[in-house]
Design a protein around this motif. Structure first.
Motif, mmCIF file in Angstrom:
data_model
loop_
_atom_site.group_PDB
_atom_site.id
_atom_site.type_symbol
_atom_site.label_atom_id
_atom_site.label_comp_id
_atom_site.label_asym_id
_atom_site.label_seq_id
_atom_site.Cartn_x
_atom_site.Cartn_y
_atom_site.Cartn_z
ATOM 1 N N PHE A 65 0.835 -1.199 0.000
ATOM 2 C CA PHE A 65 0.000 0.000 0.000
ATOM 3 C C PHE A 65 0.870 1.250 0.000
ATOM 4 C CE2 PHE A 65 -4.426 1.201 0.857
ATOM 5 C CZ PHE A 65 -5.083 0.023 0.531
ATOM 6 N N PRO A 66 0.797 2.104 -1.033
ATOM 7 C CA PRO A 66 1.575 3.349 -1.011
ATOM 8 C C PRO A 66 1.052 4.300 0.068
ATOM 9 C CG PRO A 66 0.713 2.876 -3.222
ATOM 10 C CD PRO A 66 0.012 1.964 -2.268
ATOM 11 N N ASP A 67 1.918 5.110 0.633
ATOM 12 C CA ASP A 67 1.493 6.133 1.587
ATOM 13 C C ASP A 67 0.596 7.152 0.883
ATOM 14 O OD1 ASP A 67 2.964 4.860 3.484
ATOM 15 O OD2 ASP A 67 4.502 6.406 3.688
ATOM 16 N N ASN A 68 -0.256 7.808 1.659
ATOM 17 C CA ASN A 68 -1.112 8.897 1.168
ATOM 18 C C ASN A 68 -2.027 8.498 0.015
ATOM 19 O OD1 ASN A 68 -0.144 10.943 2.977
ATOM 20 N ND2 ASN A 68 1.757 10.953 1.780
ATOM 21 N N SER A 69 -2.548 7.289 0.064
ATOM 22 C CA SER A 69 -3.461 6.827 -0.985
ATOM 23 C C SER A 69 -4.890 7.314 -0.722
ATOM 24 C CB SER A 69 -3.476 5.297 -1.033
ATOM 25 O OG SER A 69 -2.220 4.777 -1.378
ATOM 26 N N TYR A 70 -5.611 7.514 -1.810
ATOM 27 C CA TYR A 70 -7.054 7.708 -1.743
ATOM 28 C C TYR A 70 -7.637 6.296 -1.782
ATOM 29 C CZ TYR A 70 -6.471 12.663 -2.931
ATOM 30 O OH TYR A 70 -6.110 13.985 -2.920
ATOM 31 N N VAL A 71 -8.276 5.871 -0.702
ATOM 32 C CA VAL A 71 -8.729 4.481 -0.608
ATOM 33 C C VAL A 71 -10.249 4.424 -0.628
ATOM 34 C CG1 VAL A 71 -8.634 2.342 0.733
ATOM 35 C CG2 VAL A 71 -6.659 3.881 0.708
ATOM 36 N N ALA A 72 -10.786 3.718 -1.618
ATOM 37 C CA ALA A 72 -12.234 3.517 -1.727
ATOM 38 C C ALA A 72 -12.511 2.027 -1.625
ATOM 39 C CB ALA A 72 -12.749 4.066 -3.063
ATOM 40 N N GLY A 73 -13.272 1.636 -0.611
ATOM 41 C CA GLY A 73 -13.563 0.225 -0.393
ATOM 42 C C GLY A 73 -15.030 -0.076 -0.532
ATOM 43 N N TRP A 74 -15.330 -1.128 -1.284
ATOM 44 C CA TRP A 74 -16.708 -1.559 -1.485
ATOM 45 C C TRP A 74 -17.015 -2.740 -0.572
ATOM 46 C CZ3 TRP A 74 -18.103 -5.906 -5.142
ATOM 47 C CH2 TRP A 74 -19.495 -6.128 -5.164
ATOM 48 N N SER A 75 -18.101 -2.658 0.183
ATOM 49 C CA SER A 75 -18.577 -3.767 1.005
ATOM 50 C C SER A 75 -17.474 -4.234 1.967
ATOM 51 C CB SER A 75 -19.082 -4.885 0.086
ATOM 52 O OG SER A 75 -19.918 -5.781 0.775
ATOM 53 N N LEU A 76 -17.056 -5.502 1.905
ATOM 54 C CA LEU A 76 -15.963 -5.975 2.770
ATOM 55 C C LEU A 76 -14.719 -5.107 2.594
ATOM 56 C CD1 LEU A 76 -14.453 -8.062 4.592
ATOM 57 C CD2 LEU A 76 -14.018 -9.380 2.498
ATOM 58 N N GLY A 77 -14.461 -4.653 1.362
ATOM 59 C CA GLY A 77 -13.313 -3.780 1.102
ATOM 60 C C GLY A 77 -13.391 -2.488 1.892
ATOM 61 N N GLY A 78 -14.618 -2.002 2.114
ATOM 62 C CA GLY A 78 -14.809 -0.792 2.918
ATOM 63 C C GLY A 78 -14.497 -1.025 4.382
ATOM 64 N N LEU A 79 -14.905 -2.180 4.887
ATOM 65 C CA LEU A 79 -14.599 -2.545 6.273
ATOM 66 C C LEU A 79 -13.082 -2.598 6.473
ATOM 67 C CD1 LEU A 79 -16.035 -3.711 8.973
ATOM 68 C CD2 LEU A 79 -15.263 -5.925 8.106
ATOM 69 N N LEU A 80 -12.382 -3.231 5.519
ATOM 70 C CA LEU A 80 -10.920 -3.330 5.603
ATOM 71 C C LEU A 80 -10.264 -1.962 5.434
ATOM 72 C CD1 LEU A 80 -10.352 -6.646 3.602
ATOM 73 C CD2 LEU A 80 -10.253 -6.325 6.081
ATOM 74 N N ALA A 81 -10.867 -1.104 4.605
ATOM 75 C CA ALA A 81 -10.318 0.245 4.404
ATOM 76 C C ALA A 81 -10.394 1.058 5.702
ATOM 77 C CB ALA A 81 -11.079 0.952 3.284
ATOM 78 N N ILE A 82 -11.495 0.910 6.445
ATOM 79 C CA ILE A 82 -11.623 1.579 7.748
ATOM 80 C C ILE A 82 -10.512 1.103 8.683
ATOM 81 C CG2 ILE A 82 -13.033 1.769 9.851
ATOM 82 C CD1 ILE A 82 -15.516 1.530 7.970
ATOM 83 N N ALA A 83 -10.342 -0.220 8.730
ATOM 84 C CA ALA A 83 -9.327 -0.808 9.611
ATOM 85 C C ALA A 83 -7.918 -0.369 9.218
ATOM 86 C CB ALA A 83 -9.435 -2.333 9.587
#
Length: 247
Positions: A65-83
């Motif tokens: 994962f690069p630093d300072n990324s714009y992270v958009a997570g869908w469904s389970l991906g969103g849960l992991l993005a929060i974490a």
């Protein structure tokens, strides 16, 4: 690609893979660097941590994962993005939730999936993995005016990649049913946005009011005719929102 380009990371949901982003990636300008990693154990990411705990999965993902990324997570991906945003704040410059929640299982005063539905999926996974994922895809499109076509598109997109690892699929479902990241979500310092489908049967749109209470400065948009996969059913509207979020 130039290293000075902003980086957008799109994280897919449970049971699928990076193929779901095909149309969206094609609609984005080449002024941004786009990464669509497969979650550990899904698609091309055949390696995954065992046991498949939240911390282990985050550590696994953070390596690339690069630093300072714009992270958009869908469904389970969103849960992991929060974490990820909570555990590795330098990695996530801005966070966007797409039909995602910090707590997927319904709780008292928190809208979500019923425990019975989750248990049903867990049981049927052991009997027939492909059939269970097919059923899940059909539920994702429920309510959408183009439900049949949405399901077909999702299936076609994911079939271009290897089938998920059974152990990872089962463990990732456990994450969906057991993780409650509301405290972590509330404490996030990064700007938060979200895009939700009004007809979503998995992440009820009523959760948006609860999310606003946890992150009062967040910007949430609701697609009136979309279900759980708004970027599949309404890609043009979704791209307008995504480009706006990217600035």
């Amino acid at each position: 690609m130039n290293s000075d380009k902003p980086v957008l990371v799109l994280l897919h949901g449970w049971g699928v893979n990076q193929g779901v982003w095909r149309t969206i990636v094609a609609g984005l300008p080449d002024t941004i660097k786009i990464l669509t990693p497969d979650l550990p154990g899904f698609g091309n990411a055949t390696a995954f941590p065992s046991p498949y705990s939240l911390d282990a999965v985050l550590d696994f993902m953070a390596q690339d994962f690069p630093d300072n990324s714009y992270v958009a997570g869908w469904s389970l991906g969103g849960l992991l993005a929060i974490a990820l945003a909570a555990k590795y704040p330098r990695k996530v410059k801005r966070l966007a939730l797409i039909a995602a929640s910090p707590c997927f299982l319904a709780q008292q005063d928190w809208p979500g999936m019923s425990a019975a539905v989750m248990q049903q999926f867990a049981l049927s996974l052991k009997n027939n993995l492909p059939q269970t994922i097919d059923r899940f895809l059909a539920i994702q499109a429920m309510g959408s005016t183009s439900a049949r076509n949405d399901t077909k598109q999702l299936k076609q997109a994911i079939l271009a990649y290897p089938a998920p690892q059974a152990e990872a699929v089962e463990a990732a479902l456990q994450l969906l049913s057991q993780c409650d990241l509301r405290a972590e979500f509330s404490a996030l310092k990064q700007p938060v946005a979200g895009y939700f489908g009004r007809l979503d049967a998995l992440v009820p749109v009523s959760v948006v009011e609860k999310l606003k209470q946890l992150q009062p400065a967040a910007q949430f948009d609701i697609a009136g005719h979309a279900s759980h996969a708004p970027f599949i059913s309404h890609p043009d509207s979704f791209l307008i929102w995504l480009r706006s979020w990217l600035g």
